[in-house]
Design a protein around this motif. Structure first.
Motif, short mmCIF file in Angstrom:
data_model
loop_
_atom_site.label_atom_id
_atom_site.label_comp_id
_atom_site.label_asym_id
_atom_site.label_seq_id
_atom_site.Cartn_x
_atom_site.Cartn_y
_atom_site.Cartn_z
N LEU A 26 0.84 -1.18 0.00
CA LEU A 26 0.00 0.00 0.00
C LEU A 26 0.88 1.24 0.00
CD1 LEU A 26 -2.63 -1.26 2.55
CD2 LEU A 26 -2.93 -0.88 0.11
N PRO A 27 0.44 2.28 -0.69
CA PRO A 27 1.22 3.52 -0.78
C PRO A 27 1.08 4.37 0.47
CG PRO A 27 -0.79 3.71 -2.05
CD PRO A 27 -0.76 2.31 -1.53
N ILE A 31 -0.39 8.25 1.20
CA ILE A 31 -1.58 8.39 2.04
C ILE A 31 -1.31 9.39 3.16
CG2 ILE A 31 -3.01 7.22 3.77
CD1 ILE A 31 -2.85 4.69 2.04
N PHE A 34 -0.53 13.05 1.99
CA PHE A 34 -1.74 13.77 1.61
C PHE A 34 -2.45 14.29 2.86
CE2 PHE A 34 -5.75 13.83 -1.16
CZ PHE A 34 -5.26 14.87 -1.93
N TYR A 153 -2.59 14.50 -11.43
CA TYR A 153 -2.74 13.56 -10.31
C TYR A 153 -3.88 13.98 -9.40
CZ TYR A 153 -1.78 11.22 -5.89
OH TYR A 153 -1.91 10.49 -4.74
N ALA A 156 -7.14 13.33 -10.98
CA ALA A 156 -7.49 11.91 -11.03
C ALA A 156 -7.88 11.37 -9.65
CB ALA A 156 -6.32 11.10 -11.59
N MET A 157 -7.59 12.13 -8.62
CA MET A 157 -7.99 11.72 -7.27
C MET A 157 -9.47 12.00 -7.03
SD MET A 157 -5.53 10.38 -5.32
CE MET A 157 -5.73 10.87 -3.59
N ASP A 159 -13.45 11.80 -7.69
CA ASP A 159 -14.38 10.78 -8.20
C ASP A 159 -14.65 11.00 -9.68
OD1 ASP A 159 -14.64 9.45 -5.83
OD2 ASP A 159 -16.59 10.31 -5.30
N ASP B 40 -12.70 13.69 -1.71
CA ASP B 40 -13.02 12.36 -2.21
C ASP B 40 -12.08 11.32 -1.62
OD1 ASP B 40 -15.05 13.49 -3.56
OD2 ASP B 40 -14.17 13.37 -5.55
N PHE B 41 -10.87 11.74 -1.35
CA PHE B 41 -9.88 10.84 -0.76
C PHE B 41 -10.35 10.28 0.59
CE2 PHE B 41 -6.00 10.66 2.05
CZ PHE B 41 -5.41 9.54 1.48
N GLY B 129 -6.41 0.34 2.15
CA GLY B 129 -6.59 -0.31 0.85
C GLY B 129 -7.42 0.54 -0.11
N GLN B 131 -8.00 3.72 0.08
CA GLN B 131 -7.29 4.96 -0.23
C GLN B 131 -6.14 4.69 -1.19
OE1 GLN B 131 -6.53 6.67 3.78
NE2 GLN B 131 -8.06 8.17 3.19
N GLY B 132 -5.47 3.59 -0.95
CA GLY B 132 -4.37 3.21 -1.83
C GLY B 132 -4.85 2.92 -3.24
N ARG B 134 -7.37 4.33 -4.73
CA ARG B 134 -7.61 5.62 -5.40
C ARG B 134 -6.30 6.24 -5.84
NH1 ARG B 134 -11.78 9.64 -5.35
NH2 ARG B 134 -13.04 8.29 -4.04
N ILE B 135 -5.32 6.15 -4.97
CA ILE B 135 -4.01 6.71 -5.32
C ILE B 135 -3.40 5.98 -6.51
CG2 ILE B 135 -1.62 6.84 -4.51
CD1 ILE B 135 -2.75 7.57 -1.73
N ARG B 136 -3.53 4.67 -6.46
CA ARG B 136 -2.94 3.88 -7.52
C ARG B 136 -3.56 4.21 -8.88
NH1 ARG B 136 -1.06 -0.57 -4.82
NH2 ARG B 136 -3.15 -0.93 -4.02
N GLN B 137 -4.86 4.33 -8.89
CA GLN B 137 -5.50 4.63 -10.18
C GLN B 137 -5.17 6.06 -10.63
OE1 GLN B 137 -8.10 6.72 -11.19
NE2 GLN B 137 -8.51 7.61 -9.17
N ALA B 138 -4.98 6.94 -9.65
CA ALA B 138 -4.62 8.31 -10.02
C ALA B 138 -3.20 8.35 -10.58
CB ALA B 138 -4.73 9.23 -8.81
#
Lengths: 176, 176
Positions: A26-27, A31, A34, A153, A156-157, A159, B40-41, B129, B131-132, B134-138
């Motif tokens: 997980l990033p 997280i 932010f 970025y 893209a965060m 929705d 949204d995050f 998970g 949140q990660g 969302r970050i990953r897709q961004a």
DNA sequence: CATATATGTCAGTCTTATTGACATATCTCA
DNA sequence: TGAGATATGTCAATAAGACTGACATATATG
């Protein structure tokens, strides 16, 4: 000690994410960054607002009214995603202190069109100023070539369903 | 003037920013993108937490305890920058529902060392998970070469005085 | 005119935060 | 050992910002 990548990729000694594996580590860094970044981002306006007896809710209302002159109540509620009862107190205070002005709609007299007054605009600009200053200094440490990526970025965060609407509102340009 | 026994310094130097400009237009896009992105995050965790009768405050506590096993009350207060009274209710609920476990310090028996339980860790991982994800897709929509810039940008958004401490906390593995 | 829409408002509740005042256990140092 | 300092716990009151539900009013629209 590569400072940038998401950590823990090969972290053998700590098994700290057993059920976390949904396809990789997980990033956590992003997280938490932010979280802390946002907290400090709003702290500057908070200090100014506190001097005036206002809170974050006032900031948000004033900001979007200033950026979207003539905004109606319904539109503002849609942007903020709060109830009219929540908006009401805050808006009344901003109107009562003459930072925001309410004009009855001409075409539709049921509507209320909101406008920042001169002092409202000044305050909005001051608040945007401190936030802009933080952003500017942060961008300073990042290659200019990467600036569009940062914007991409953050976009893209948001929705996906809201993204288009948000973008059109954001880019609609000031005062007008 | 404003600090309690618990809170750290908050008073940054006043960056007097009169009206609009300083060296160009204000970065309204980034200001608003940051606002919407953060909203949204946190919305994903909010939905999960609501099912459990928890709020954001519970999330923050659980998250940092999970990421920093053995964290003391004082350290947690320092991270969250809230008062112990505020922390208390939330922490009691998390302990009462067995998501967090309290152990009396061995070296210093006044201290309370906080640990996520198995279910606590599972919940924390689930929240991280979404949140990660969302970050990953961004990140997906951004060139990989620019990813470090995004991390650098978010880092630079944090107050300079706190930055080092935050980074060391973020990047250090679990305390154990 | 009937109904829908835009807004306003009253009343109660919830979460998260605050300040202030103490209480208790434990550690440290002279 | 005993006097503080420290870490934490707790009671009470308050505030901001949000919520739901119910209802009121003005205006538009068919």
């Amino acid at each position: 000690m590569e400072s940038t990548m998401v950590r823990g990729k090969v972290g053998a000694q700590v098994d700290n994410e057993p059920e976390a594996r949904a396809g990789g580590a997980l990033p956590y860094e992003l997280i938490e960054l932010f979280f802390f970044a946002y907290r400090d981002f709003v702290s500057d306006p908070d200090r100014i607002l506190a001097e005036l007896g206002f809170g974050r809710a006032h900031h948000r209302v004033l900001h979007f009214v200033d950026r979207n002159p003539g905004l109606t109540i319904a539109e503002l509620l849609d942007i903020l995603k709060i109830t009219k009862q929540s908006l009401n107190r805050v808006l009344k205070e901003l109107v009562g202190t003459a930072f925001i002005e309410v004009r009855t709609g001409l075409a539709d007299r049921r509507q209320r069109h909101l406008h920042a007054t001169a002092s409202g605009h000044a305050l909005a600009a001051r608040l945007a100023g401190v936030q802009g200053e933080r952003i500017r200094q942060a961008l300073h440490g990042v290659p200019a070539a990467a600036h569009p990526a940062i914007e991409a970025y953050l976009t893209a965060m948001i929705d996906p369903q809201e993204r288009k609407q948000v973008l059109s509102r954001i880019r609609k340009g000031p005062v007008g």
